[in-house]
Design a protein around this motif. Structure first.
Motif, PDB file in Angstrom:
ATOM      1  N   TYR B   5       1.751 -55.364  13.756  1.00 25.95           N
ATOM      2  CA  TYR B   5       1.227 -56.117  14.872  1.00 25.95           C
ATOM      3  C   TYR B   5       0.476 -57.328  14.378  1.00 25.95           C
ATOM      4  CZ  TYR B   5       1.995 -53.689  19.262  1.00 25.95           C
ATOM      5  OH  TYR B   5       2.532 -53.202  20.409  1.00 25.95           O
ATOM      6  N   GLU B  63       7.176 -54.687  18.092  1.00 24.35           N
ATOM      7  CA  GLU B  63       7.147 -54.809  19.551  1.00 24.35           C
ATOM      8  C   GLU B  63       8.295 -54.023  20.182  1.00 24.35           C
ATOM      9  OE1 GLU B  63       4.778 -56.238  21.225  1.00 24.35           O
ATOM     10  OE2 GLU B  63       3.782 -57.562  19.798  1.00 24.35           O
ATOM     11  N   GLU B  93       6.657 -55.657  26.307  1.00 28.53           N
ATOM     12  CA  GLU B  93       6.821 -55.451  24.862  1.00 28.53           C
ATOM     13  C   GLU B  93       8.186 -55.982  24.410  1.00 28.53           C
ATOM     14  OE1 GLU B  93       4.148 -55.001  23.672  1.00 28.53           O
ATOM     15  OE2 GLU B  93       2.966 -53.473  24.724  1.00 28.53           O
ATOM     16  N   HIS B  96       7.685 -59.596  24.136  1.00 30.22           N
ATOM     17  CA  HIS B  96       6.948 -59.967  22.921  1.00 30.22           C
ATOM     18  C   HIS B  96       7.884 -60.001  21.726  1.00 30.22           C
ATOM     19  CE1 HIS B  96       2.988 -58.312  24.838  1.00 30.22           C
ATOM     20  NE2 HIS B  96       3.520 -59.301  25.512  1.00 30.22           N
ATOM     21  N   GLU B 176      -1.417 -59.057  26.865  1.00 30.89           N
ATOM     22  CA  GLU B 176      -1.889 -57.782  26.324  1.00 30.89           C
ATOM     23  C   GLU B 176      -3.054 -57.170  27.093  1.00 30.89           C
ATOM     24  OE1 GLU B 176      -0.702 -55.748  24.297  1.00 30.89           O
ATOM     25  OE2 GLU B 176       0.707 -56.853  23.076  1.00 30.89           O
TER      26      GLU B 176
END
Ligand code: FE2
Ligand code: FE2
Lengths: 93, 333
Positions: B5, B63, B93, B96, B176
Motif C-alpha cells: 500500500y 488494491e 479498490e 485504485h 479512502e
C-alpha cells in the motif's frame, strides 16, 4: 492476445469549466472507453462531461527542448500590463 | 519484495534493485532539489524508474487482491445498506488498482506484463490480504485498521516526486476515508450490540491488529531501501514514524469503540508525547511474504482464475471493435 489501446481521459467537473486531464485507461474502442471512464473517474459525480482521446494521437512538446521552445516568451515582458508606467491619478486603465 | 500500500520493503533474503547514485542526470537532481515534480518524459535514472515501477505495480496488485477478502462477504452482508456500501468500497479498490496501473504505464511498462508478473509470483502484493475474513466483523476490522493503515502510508505519497503516482494517490486518498469510516461504523454497531456481537468485533480486532502494524514494513534499522527512497522523494517518512502515527490515531478510536487492542504494553508516554506499544513480530510478516500465510495460495488461484475466465470478454470486445472499425472504413470508402 492483443492488448486494448490506451485512452487519455478528460473530465469537465461543472458547466462553465474546461475539461481537465484526470488519467488514462485501456478500452477496445471509443464507446467502451467512455463507459469505462465514467465508472473509473466519475463514481462520485466528479463530472458532467467526459472526453476520451486515444493516447497515441496526442502530440506533445519535448521536456528536453522545453527551454528553447518556451524561451521566446521570456523576454517579452511588455506583454504584461505591469510593464507600463501609469501616471498618478489615472484610473480605469 | 512487497510494496505494501505504498510502502516498499523486502524480505531479508530478497534483493531490491541497487541504485547507482553516481549517474543521475543533472536535470533530475535539479528537479528533486527544487522539490519539483518529475514527469514521465523527463530524463529519469534507471534505478529510480525501476524502483517506481516495482512499487507502483505492487501497490496496484495490492488494491486488486484486496478486493478478495471483502468480496467474500458481499453476498452475506447483514443488510441491504451494508451490502451497497461494501460493493461501493470493493469497486473503489478496483478503481485504485486501475489508477495505479495507469500510473505505472507512464514509466514505459505494460499493464498486461505487470499482471503476468503478479500471476507468476514475480511481483507481490500486500501481505495483509493473505489473512482470511472469517466473520462479518472482519469486514469492519479491515475498513477500520487496514484501510486506516493504508491511509497513513498513502497520504505522504500525495507529495511523492513522481507526478503520475502523486496524482493517483490524491484520488485514492479522497476515496479512502469513507472506507475507514464504514469499517469503524460496522465495529461500533457490533460492539454496542449483543454480547456475542461484541465478542465477534473484539475477535476481529484481535486478529487484525498486529498484521495491520506490519503493513508499515520492518523497523527502520532493518529497511535498507528506505534511505534511497527518501533521497528520491518517493518516501517522506520512515516506517517506524508512520507506524507510530497509526498507533497514536487508533488507540483513542479503539476506546471510542469500547474494544481493546491486543497489546498489554500500549500506554500513553507523556515524555515522548506518543503511545508506547509492544514489539511487532516480523518473523510472521516475512513468512507471509514468502508465501506461507494462511491465504496466499487461495488469493493467487482466485486471481488467476478470474483473469482466465475473463479472456473471452476481452477477445469479444476486440472482435467487436475490429468489426465496427471495418464497417466505418467501408462507409468512408
Ligand atoms: Fe484502496
Ligand atoms: Fe480502501
Amino acid at each position: 492476445m492483443r492488448d486494448w489501446p490506451l485512452w487519455e481521459v478528460f473530465v469537465r467537473s461543472r458547466r462553465g469549466l474546461s475539461h481537465v486531464h484526470v488519467g488514462s485507461l485501456h478500452a477496445p474502442d471509443a464507446e467502451m472507453a467512455l463507459r469505462n471512464a465514467r465508472d473509473l473517474y466519475t463514481r462520485r459525480q466528479e463530472g458532467v462531461s467526459l472526453w476520451v482521446v486515444p493516447a497515441a494521437e496526442i502530440v506533445a512538446s519535448s521536456p528536453d527542448e522545453a527551454d528553447a521552445f518556451f524561451d521566446p516568451a521570456a523576454d517579452k515582458i511588455y506583454r504584461h500590463p505591469t510593464f507600463y508606467d501609469v501616471p498618478e491619478g489615472v484610473e480605469h486603465l | 519484495m512487497v510494496g505494501v500500500y505504498g510502502n516498499d520493503f523486502t524480505a531479508p533474503d530478497e534483493t531490491a534493485p541497487r541504485p547507482a547514485t553516481g549517474d543521475e542526470p543533472e536535470t533530475f537532481r535539479a528537479l528533486l532539489e527544487g522539490e519539483g515534480r518529475v514527469e514521465p518524459r523527463d530524463d529519469l535514472p534507471d534505478a529510480y524508474r525501476r524502483t517506481l515501477v516495482r512499487q507502483i505495480a505492487q501497490h496496484a496488485h495490492s488494491e486488486i487482491i484486496g478486493m478478495q477478502p471483502e468480496g467474500n462477504w458481499i453476498s452475506r452482508a447483514p443488510s441491504l445498506r451494508r451490502k451497497a456500501i461494501l460493493m461501493a468500497k470493493v469497486q473503489d479498490e478496483a478503481g485504485h488498482g486501475l489508477y495505479l496501473y495507469a500510473a505505472a504505464e507512464t514509466l514505459g511498462v505494460d499493464r498486461a506484463d505487470l499482471l503476468d508478473q503478479l500471476h507468476s509470483g514475480r511481483q507481490k502484493y500486500s501481505s495483509i490480504f493473505n489473512y482470511p475474513t472469517l466473520t462479518w466483523a472482519d469486514v469492519g476490522a479491515i475498513g477500520w485498521l487496514v484501510d486506516g493503515a493504508a491511509i497513513v502510508n498513502q497520504v505522504p505519497l500525495c507529495r511523492c516526486s513522481y507526478g503520475p503516482y502523486a496524482r493517483a494517490m490524491i484520488r485514492v486518498c479522497k476515496e479512502e476515508s469513507f472506507h475507514q469510516r464504514q469499517g469503524f461504523e460496522i465495529l461500533h454497531t457490533l460492539s454496542h450490540g449483543t454480547p456475542a456481537q461484541k465478542a465477534m468485533a473484539q475477535d476481529a480486532v484481535d486478529r487484525y491488529w498486529w498484521p495491520s502494524l506490519m503493513m508499515f514494513g520492518p523497523p527502520d534499522d532493518d529497511s535498507p531501501n528506505s534511505a534511497q527512497s527518501m533521497a528520491w522523494g518517493i518516501k517522506r517518512f520512515s516506517n517506524d514514524d508512520l507506524r507510530q502515527r497509526f498507533v497514536d490515531m487508533t488507540v483513542p478510536q479503539a476506546e471510542a469503540l469500547g474494544l481493546t487492542l491486543p497489546d498489554p504494553e500500549i500506554r500513553w508516554n507523556d515524555e515522548r508525547g506518543h503511545y508506547d506499544f509492544g514489539e511487532v513480530d516480523f518473523t510472521e510478516l516475512f513468512e507471509v511474504i514468502k508465501g506461507n500465510g494462511p491465504c496466499n495460495a487461495e488469493r493467487m488461484a482466485h486471481r488467476v482464475r478470474a483473469h482466465e475466465d475473463g479472456a473471452w470478454v476481452r477477445e469479444a470486445a476486440n472482435a467487436y471493435a475490429d468489426k465496427q472499425a471495418a464497417r466505418a472504413g467501408a462507409d468512408v470508402a
